[in-house]
Design an enzyme around this catalytic site. Structure first.
Site, PDB file in Angstrom:
ATOM      1  N   CYS A 188     -16.392 -14.864 -16.799  1.00  0.00           N
ATOM      2  CA  CYS A 188     -16.302 -16.241 -17.278  1.00  0.00           C
ATOM      3  C   CYS A 188     -15.769 -17.133 -16.165  1.00  0.00           C
ATOM      4  O   CYS A 188     -15.347 -16.662 -15.105  1.00  0.00           O
ATOM      5  CB  CYS A 188     -15.387 -16.334 -18.504  1.00  0.00           C
ATOM      6  SG  CYS A 188     -13.665 -15.913 -18.156  1.00  0.00           S
ATOM      7  N   CYS A 216     -12.284 -16.385 -14.934  1.00  0.00           N
ATOM      8  CA  CYS A 216     -12.203 -15.360 -13.882  1.00  0.00           C
ATOM      9  C   CYS A 216     -12.469 -15.989 -12.518  1.00  0.00           C
ATOM     10  O   CYS A 216     -11.792 -15.675 -11.527  1.00  0.00           O
ATOM     11  CB  CYS A 216     -13.223 -14.252 -14.143  1.00  0.00           C
ATOM     12  SG  CYS A 216     -13.026 -13.371 -15.697  1.00  0.00           S
ATOM     13  N   ASP A 244     -40.625 -40.729   9.482  1.00  0.00           N
ATOM     14  CA  ASP A 244     -40.971 -40.822  10.891  1.00  0.00           C
ATOM     15  C   ASP A 244     -42.435 -40.389  10.994  1.00  0.00           C
ATOM     16  O   ASP A 244     -42.979 -39.805  10.048  1.00  0.00           O
ATOM     17  CB  ASP A 244     -40.066 -39.910  11.717  1.00  0.00           C
ATOM     18  CG  ASP A 244     -40.411 -39.944  13.193  1.00  0.00           C
ATOM     19  OD1 ASP A 244     -40.659 -41.040  13.713  1.00  0.00           O
ATOM     20  OD2 ASP A 244     -40.452 -38.860  13.810  1.00  0.00           O
ATOM     21  N   ASP A 278     -37.904 -35.653  12.156  1.00  0.00           N
ATOM     22  CA  ASP A 278     -37.581 -34.511  12.989  1.00  0.00           C
ATOM     23  C   ASP A 278     -36.072 -34.336  13.052  1.00  0.00           C
ATOM     24  O   ASP A 278     -35.337 -35.268  13.349  1.00  0.00           O
ATOM     25  CB  ASP A 278     -38.147 -34.741  14.396  1.00  0.00           C
ATOM     26  CG  ASP A 278     -37.698 -33.660  15.361  1.00  0.00           C
ATOM     27  OD1 ASP A 278     -37.905 -32.490  15.047  1.00  0.00           O
ATOM     28  OD2 ASP A 278     -37.130 -34.014  16.401  1.00  0.00           O
ATOM     29  N   ASP A 308     -34.455 -37.316  15.316  1.00  0.00           N
ATOM     30  CA  ASP A 308     -34.047 -38.345  14.357  1.00  0.00           C
ATOM     31  C   ASP A 308     -32.687 -38.062  13.734  1.00  0.00           C
ATOM     32  O   ASP A 308     -32.385 -38.575  12.657  1.00  0.00           O
ATOM     33  CB  ASP A 308     -35.100 -38.465  13.243  1.00  0.00           C
ATOM     34  CG  ASP A 308     -36.400 -39.068  13.751  1.00  0.00           C
ATOM     35  OD1 ASP A 308     -36.331 -40.021  14.538  1.00  0.00           O
ATOM     36  OD2 ASP A 308     -37.466 -38.578  13.360  1.00  0.00           O
TER      37      ASP A 308
END
Length: 730
Positions: free
Chosen positions: A30, A33, A438, A622, A626
């Site tokens: 759960c 835990c 781009d 890219d 970029d």
């Protein structure tokens, strides 16, 4: 004799001096835990991160390299009441399979006992309204006890053992109130039997266990199925390889023992265990995992081969470039793992709510019991109501609400060609209303051709190619590839958006835009003959040449942009390329808002302008050239080649020749966030409805068990809907 434990083989070294270890943890059931483990390990000095994935019970731990012994982490988990060992996919799956079989055996014992006890309970129910003698009723009750108590002792082990580990470690988990509820029901039945009471609850107690075990078993198998949806990449990589140990002698060796430079034989029908390059042979191979191309491609000398590639026909000799954890497949697996371990905004919300579970449920049950007694109810009825409250208030649904969706959608996006590189990328991508592209290497294919290579002197071409290796721009890569360059020039410096320069024999050499190289005149001359090509200039002293590079739009680029528009998403094109080339591409793709000759700073300015207007911007470009504009966007996405995958910095990345992964990323993200919200509301709504019903005494422990199990299964089933987004993806 002192026992030493060396787990260094399983420790991975990350950047910035951080060590990483994945552990499989048993007994995690759960969100309570999860919180207990994460807090317990984070308290260790120099541990920088501890994150549990409830779906596959995997713990990711990171610490400052050299500061923590991995064995100490496992010891600390043992102190917290959890057994742990280094995570290995095959071993983890075997443990999960054994746990499923154990739960099934427990369920079988509980169900068998329930059926037999019901046959004894029916005469008692009938006799209580007729003329059954007290001695006969007592006999049936003791017979029921004889059947139920041993059965419950065995069938209840999944809950009792987990609860005992938690209590022994000084904490609580979800199984503590469940165990208290079951033991109270059984204990109350024994007391009632000893005192010759009319009612005993052996049938209810064993049916309660049956429902709880059925829910736990379904939950276990749903988790395994969910992980399978995420993509079992381990099955795509061969564990052994046929290594050449002589000119014509091979030996079957483990993939982990292969080193770069070795030569292996890839036979028909085999999957490659390594990354490398074909040096001999010819065949058809399936590289759809890497390229997204479902058709078989020809492999011959010089063809790259990646781990997971299926060899279809002829035998191939492959020179190894990387093996084991260094392969592209291993890098993809790490990205998927990071996506599953991500702590997004919704995960944090669910975690905080789940941590309140243990104290709240025990206080609520105690107050319910005392409240019923204060209102005049018997202790018997008050305890039964408290048992229902203990069982019905379960945080499992809330703990699974987000991780289950993350697991499923990460696998679905992977199959659509998208890899998640940032924890909260899904949430941010779901809000996108504007996509900025781009052009070079993004809307166009990264593989470009130098169309005037025959007009460039060989020595110039060679030098330009070596200089181009210092840049990751697609056009520079085309020059380097056409020149066959292998060794970059030392001391080369790249100026983003302009070009790269280096000093060669005391003279500066430049490769980049015509303005960067003072070559506008030559560039314009070439462009006047072919306005659709892109140009890159080279200058060294008085020497000046211009390379003409032809780009090809991705085959599905127009369809992908049309799909984005159909979803109400605005599309813009910002490119540093020349206006004629950008205009031509914009016309072909149906993009009305475009700008050419844009510098990196101007791209950032435009993205910031859109964000000030309240737009949620995805930048697709890219990942190297970029990088600044990608960082400025609300969410970023990059096409990458297999060789650059590990260097990608965008939030989302995709490989292959298609642009459709951009559409898929947005579609799946929107679906995932919608399902996350639905799951949270399902979990919260369940507790908001179920808890008051139990407090009012309208839900028996049996109904509570069925409701609790059903809520978890419902959340998992809802998460499975993230596997597909219908016909809208492509």
């Amino acid at each position: 004799m002192a026992l030493t434990r060396d787990y260094s083989h399983y420790v991975k070294e990350l950047d910035a001096g951080i060590a990483h270890l994945d552990l499989a943890v048993e007994g995690v059931s759960c969100a309570g835990c999860m919180a207990k483990i994460e807090r317990g390990l984070s308290a260790i000095p120099d541990v920088t991160r501890a994150r549990v994935n409830l779906t596959d019970r995997r713990l990711a731990v990171e610490w400052k390299k050299g500061a923590v012994d991995p064995a100490a982490l496992i010891d600390r988990l043992a102190e917290l009441g959890y057994k742990a060992y280094p995570f290995e996919p095959v071993r983890a799956e075997l443990v999960e399979a054994e746990q499923s079989r154990f739960l099934l055996r427990c369920l079988g014992v509980a169900a068998f006992a329930a059926m037999n006890v019901m046959m004894l309970s029916i005469p008692v129910w009938s006799g209580n309204v007729s003329d059954m003698l007290p001695e006969q009723r007592d006999f049936f009750h003791w017979m029921s006890a004889l059947i139920v108590l041993p059965a419950a002792a065995y069938a209840g082990r999944p809950f009792f053992q987990s609860a005992w580990r938690a209590l022994r470690a000084g904490g609580v988990n979800m199984d503590v109130p469940i165990s208290i509820g079951v033991i109270l029901a059984l204990g109350m039945s024994v007391v009632e039997t000893i005192h010759h009471a009319e009612h005993a609850y052996y049938d209810a107690a064993v049916m309660l266990l049956t429902f709880l075990l059925a829910g736990r078993y379904l939950d276990q198998n749903m988790r395994r199925r969910t992980r399978a949806v995420a993509g079992n990449l381990a099955a795509l990589k061969a564990e052994t390889a046929a290594k050449f140990i002589g000119p014509d002698e091979i030996s079957e060796v483990p993939a982990a023992s292969i080193r770069a430079g070795d030569v292996v034989l890839l036979r028909p029908g085999e999957r490659s265990a390594v990354d490398g390059e074909v040096i001999e042979g010819r065949s058809e191979i399936d590289q759809s995992l890497i390229t997204g191309e479902t058709r078989h491609v020809t492999a011959e000398k010089g063809t790259p081969v990646y781990a997971g590639t299926m060899n279809v026909s002829g035998a191939l000799r492959v020179r190894v470039a990387a093996a084991a954890e260094g392969t592209l497949l291993a890098e993809i697996t790490r990205l998927l793992d990071n996506a599953l371990q991500a702590r997004s905004r919704y995960v944090q919300l669910a975690d905080r709510a789940s941590r309140l579970y243990a104290p709240v449920v025990h206080i609520t049950a105690a107050l319910t019991m005392l409240g019923w007694v204060a209102l005049g109810a018997s202790w018997h009825d008050a305890i039964v109501t408290a048992i229902a409250v203990l069982i019905i208030t379960c945080p499992c649904a809330l703990g699974l609400a987000i991780p289950a969706v993350q697991t499923v959608v990460a696998g679905a996006m992977f199959r659509a060609g998208v890899l998640i590189n940032s924890g909260d990328a899904i949430e941010r991508a779901s809000e996108v209303d504007t996509v900025v592209f781009d052009k070079t290497g993004t809307l166009t294919l990264p593989d470009l051709d130098v169309v005037n290579a025959q007009n460039i002197p060989a020595d110039v071409f060679s030098l330009a190619g070596r200089l181009a290796l210092a840049s990751r721009h697609p056009v520079a890569a085309a020059v380097a590839g056409a020149a066959g360059a292998r060794a970059p020039l030392s001391g080369a410096v790249e100026e983003p958006g302009r070009g790269v320069r280096a000093v060669v024999s005391g003279v500066e050499a430049r490769l980049g835009s015509p303005s960067f190289c003072d070559a506008e005149g030559l560039a314009n001359e070439i462009l006047s003959h072919d306005p659709e090509v892109s140009v890159v200039a080279f200058r060294r002293g008085e020497q000046c040449h211009v390379f003409a590079v032809r780009q090809q739009l991705r085959a599905d680029a127009a369809a992908a942009i049309a799909a984005l528009k159909s979803r109400g998403i605005a599309v813009e094109l910002l490119s540093g390329d020349r206006e004629p080339a950008v205009h031509h591409a914009a016309q072909l793709l149906g993009v009305t808002v475009w700008r050419a000759g844009v510098t990196p700073a101007e791209k950032i300015a435009r993205i910031e302008e859109l964000k000030r207007q309240g737009r949620k911007v995805m930048m697709v470009g890219d990942g190297m050239n970029d990088a600044p504009s990608l960082a400025a966007a609300s969410v970023s996405m990059s096409p990458v080649s297999a060789t650059h995958l590990s260097q990608a910095t965008a939030d989302l990345i995709f490989m292959g020749k298609e642009l459709s992964p951009v559409v898929s990323a947005i579609d799946y993200s929107r679906k995932a966030v919608a399902l996350m919200k639905q799951n949270i509301w399902l979990a919260v709504g369940y507790n908001a409805l179920a808890v008051p019903v139990a407090i009012m005494g309208l839900a028996t422990p049996l109904i509570a068990a069925a409701a609790m199990s059903g809520s978890s299964v419902l959340v998992m089933l809802n998460a499975m809907r993230a596997r597909r987004v219908g016909s809208e993806v492509r």
